[in-house]
Write an enzyme that holds these catalytic residues in place. Structure first.
Site: not given
Ligand code: PEP
Ligand code: MG
Length: 840
Positions: A455, A692, A716, A763
């Site tokens: 956090h 991922e 990931d 993302c």
């Molecule tokens: C990622 O793995 O890049 C992703 C956007 O998902 P998270 O970070 O929520 O695992």
């Molecule tokens: Mg992810």
């Protein structure tokens, strides 16, 4: 107390184990003991007992003494490689032997030129039951002469108790590879709290309560350190026994022969070769800052332990809780609001209420009861060994701090009285510390510990405060008042900048501020490259507050709504109506702009209390993402129904996390079609996948034939491609999505998707990194979903580049050998652009 005497199995010279030229033995990884440099050629039994193993190569024998001690004798170093040549065994497994019986003869003359060394370790391999009390080393020994003495720990402890009244004490070797870090500390504390006896651990002249993980961490115990465990009280021997057993067991983290102990914090330095005078850490929030060091040192508050008025204590605690509750409810902005809500949930936790009430009823003060409850919760979080949960421990410690302040009649958020241009340093910071920082005075912060997903890190990002975590003990070298440069984006601190470095940093900070102001002013305009190509600049969301921040920063939609974030505090699975209400609120906040709703990504680094899962050895490779959804179709379908219920229909698209094969996408589509039919939804709902896993990237052409879009989850993908746990601070500096291996897979994804005319976005964290953006565009990415506050900066980068230049840059990047060189290339590309802009 009777000792067992182990006599020398060989004629030769007795040495301390530390002198054996192999760390596996010298660092006691296989057990404690002594070594004999042999002059004789037959190894004999050092005691009466049973042969429990004779190695197939006949160079090593283990005996169990009648008293229970297990003794391994290993003739020479690396002699296993001789495959038994030159060794003759006189005994076999299961055979009973008497002290002095011959065990193995060997040809010493033949061995000498072939083996790395002939020195023979004689080891006690069950230190959880016995300890060595005396060694006869540094002198010649004959077969049968005393070599070392062992005592059963039970007897040691009983003896200690007898000798010292109710106080027991014993020295124990710490076998955990990383010493007593958070997880073992939490387990030791948990164990100590199961006894009435007070327990302490001491290393050198430092001592700490065994019940306090914080105190244990402060001892800085490393692998192979010897600590003194001391217990005092009615059940002192039992407590001592339990603690010694626990520590000696290694708690599943012992250094084995294949895993020699890691030095304290080597990886940061190795992975990021920094110039002299720089300290490396892990970026919590990027940015550059110049400031004077100011240490925030944690002082343990003195509190009363007892009270004879439980009713008054209960009333005091209730008043303090209500007061803090009001203060938290007053936080309504961005990350602060969501973290305050999480803290409110913790404040009202029924287990905590029960624990505090019970403690007060036993005659303790409200302060003591609250501290005990919070520490117990924090320890439980850490004991899970799960990074996300472990980082929650700080939230409990934060609530402890704030409530204790209120109980003492003080302000809980006493904003620190800091001078202008402060660079705040601390062993660790708590969320409320960060929330209370005066941004007019604090330029940034750095902590010895902490993690990039805590956090504290999230708050720093939201506040635009450059921040570094996990710098390690080296941070202590910076003294109050020192003028330093924090280059958080680079993950480093220049501890002694010269005038030129300071001037350069000042210029860079001013230029960055001007760029930010320009970017914000243009945030509402659509993102297009300088050559006119439309790129969607979206934002990642985890709450309605995020959506509001995203809109204020010109996000054109959301490329990732992390739906599991909405329910991470829930003890029960959210029902359809509750989910629909959340999704609707976020869709409303996005005012009709597209929202890509990711199906819940639970498991791995995102455990959810409402969906307990069986422990897994490798959670990141286990039941997570869509594997959970397909395992629990009831939950999957209820989420699909909730998403389809959002109005106006068509605003939400659906994205599947952690896809590794086409079969998973087909299965989800099957559920989606069924739900659509059930709800009478005739319009097609775009269904995309996250890339991922390396599998998804290399089979993107197959997946894109059926997926409506693809979005690279670079967090990931990087973890799986580089085989580096994204939550492990020890490898954090090496986890860089700009590694050419990751970039090649992104390129391959774009090519595969291009064959079917599908768009590919990013993302993961790479989409928020301005340095990465031109390379991503060059690889074929057409949508970037960044953190909400970063959208203007990403749009500014998009506007500054042409696709032609990006493609050339990407080609160059793919040919480089590592992420550091890709970063250097991207930086020089950015500098060139800035220079051209200046000329224009
Ligand atoms: C990622 O793995 O890049 C992703 C956007 O998902 P998270 O970070 O929520 O695992
Ligand atoms: Mg992810």
């Amino acid at each position: 107390m009777t000792s067992l005497i182990l006599s020398s199995p060989l004629r030769g010279y007795a040495l301390d184990l530390a002198e054996v030229p192999d760390p596996v033995f010298a660092q006691n990884m296989l057990g404690d003991g002594v070594a004999v440099d042999p002059t004789g050629d037959c190894m004999h039994a050092p005691c009466d007992g049973l042969v429990i193993s004779v190695h197939a190569s006949r160079h090593a024998v283990t005996l169990r003494a009648d008293e229970g001690a297990e003794i391994l004798m290993h003739i020479g170093i690396d002699t296993v490689a001789l495959g038994g040549e030159g060794f003759r065994a006189h005994v076999s497994e299961g055979q009973r032997v008497l002290r002095g019986d011959p065990l193995v003869s060997f040809d010493l003359d033949a061995l000498l030129p072939q083996a790395r060394a002939v020195v023979t370790p004689v080891l006690l391999t069950n230190p959880e039951q016995f300890r060595i009390s005396r060694r006869e080393t540094g002198k010649p020994v004959g077969v049968g002469e005393a070599l070392f003495f062992v005592e059963p720990l039970d007897a040691v402890m009983a003896g200690a108790a007898q000798a010292q009244g109710e106080v027991c004490s014993v020295d124990v070797l710490v076998p955990m590879t990383h010493g007593i870090h958070a997880r073992p500390a939490a387990r030791i504390a948990e164990c100590a709290r199961g006894f009435v006896a007070e327990a302490t651990l001491a290393k050198g002249d430092k001592q700490g309560s065994a019940r306090s993980p914080v105190a244990l961490l402060a001892l800085g115990v490393r692998c192979n350190d010897v600590v003194t465990v001391q217990t005092r009280g009615p059940d002192a021997p039992e407590a001592l026994r339990a603690l010694v057993d626990l520590i000696s067991s290694g708690m599943g983290e012992s250094a084995g022969a294949e895993t020699p102990p890691a030095p304290a914090a080597p990886i940061i330095a190795e992975a990021l070769p920094l110039p002299e005078g720089w300290l490396g850490g892990v970026t919590a929030a990027p940015g550059l800052a110049i400031g004077r060091v100011r240490w925030l040192r944690h002082v343990e508050r003195e509190i009363p332990s007892f009270s004879d008025d439980p009713a008054r204590e209960t009333q005091r605690l209730e008043a303090a809780l209500a007061d803090l509750g009001q203060r938290l409810n007053a936080r309504t902005q961005g990350e602060q609001a969501s973290i305050a809500q999480a803290h409110l949930a913790l404040l009202g936790d029924p287990d905590v209420a029960e624990a505090t009430a019970g403690c007060i009823a036993k005659g303790h003060s409200a302060d003591y009861a609250w501290r005990s409850a919070m520490r117990a919760q924090a320890e439980a979080m850490r004991a899970t060994g799960d990074r996300r949960l472990a980082e929650r421990a700080d939230d409990f410690l934060d609530l402890e701090r704030q409530i204790l302040a209120l109980l003492a009649g003080e302000e809980p958020e006493t904003s620190l009285d800091l001078p202008e241009d402060t660079l705040l340093l601390a062993e660790d910071l708590l969320p409320s510390h960060v929330m209370a920082l005066d941004l007019a005075k604090v330029r940034g912060f750095a902590t010895m510990r902490g993690g990039p997903t805590s956090h504290v890190a999230i708050l720093a990002g939201g506040m635009g405060l450059p921040a570094l975590v996990a710098v390690g003990e080296g941070l202590a070298a910076l003294e109050d008042g020192a003028l330093v440069i924090l280059d958080a984006g680079r993950g480093a601190i220049d501890s002694a900048p010269d005038a030129a470095a300071l001037a350069q940093a000042r210029d860079a900070i001013a230029a960055e501020a001007a760029r930010r102001a320009d970017a914000l002013a243009a945030a509402a305009e659509q993102a297009r490259t300088a050559c006119g190509t439309r790129i969607e600049a979206f934002a990642n969301l985890g709450s309605k507050q995020d959506a509001e921040v995203a809109m204020a920063h010109g996000a054109e939609g959301s490329g990732l709504l992390r739906t599991e974030f909405l329910f991470l505090e829930s003890a029960t699975a959210p029902d359809e109506a509750e989910q629909a209400a959340h999704y609707q609120a976020i869709a409303d906040a996005m005012q009709g702009r597209p929202v890509i709703v990711r199906l819940m990504d639970i498991g791995g680094d995102k455990p959810a209390p409402f969906l307990p899962m069986a422990p897994e050895e490798n959670p990141a490779l286990g039941l997570r993402g869509i594997r959970v959804g397909l395992d629990r179709p009831d939950l999957l379908r209820s989420q699909l129904r909730a998403i389809l219920a959002v109005q106006p229909s068509g605003q939400c698209r659906i994205m599947v996390p952690m896809v590794a094969s086409l079969a998973e996408l087909r299965a989800v589509r099957g559920h989606l079609d069924a739900v659509r039919a059930e709800m009478g939804v005739s319009e097609k709902v775009p269904l995309g996948i996250m890339v991922e896993t390396p599998a998804a990237a290399v089979t993107a052409d197959l997946l894109a034939a059926e997926a409506d879009f693809l979005s690279v989850g670079s967090n990931d993908l990087t973890q799986y491609v580089l085989a580096m746990d994204r939550g492990n601070p020890a490898v954090a500096p090496g986890i860089d999505g700009l590694h050419p291996a990751v970039l090649r897979l992104i390129g391959q994804t774009c090519q595969g998707a291009g064959r079917h005319g599908r768009w590919v976005g990013v993302c993961g964290g790479l989409a928020s990194d301005p340095l990465a953006v031109p390379i991503l565009l060059g690889l074929g990415i057409t949508e970037l979903s960044s953190t909400p506050a970063q959208v203007p900066a990403i749009k500014a980068v998009i506007r500054s580049v042409t696709l032609e230049a990006c493609r050339a840059l990407a080609d160059q990047a793919l040919a480089l050998p590592d992420a550091a060189q890709v970063r250097a290339l991207a930086r020089s590309f950015q500098e060139k652009l800035a220079f051209q802009e200046k000329l224009a």
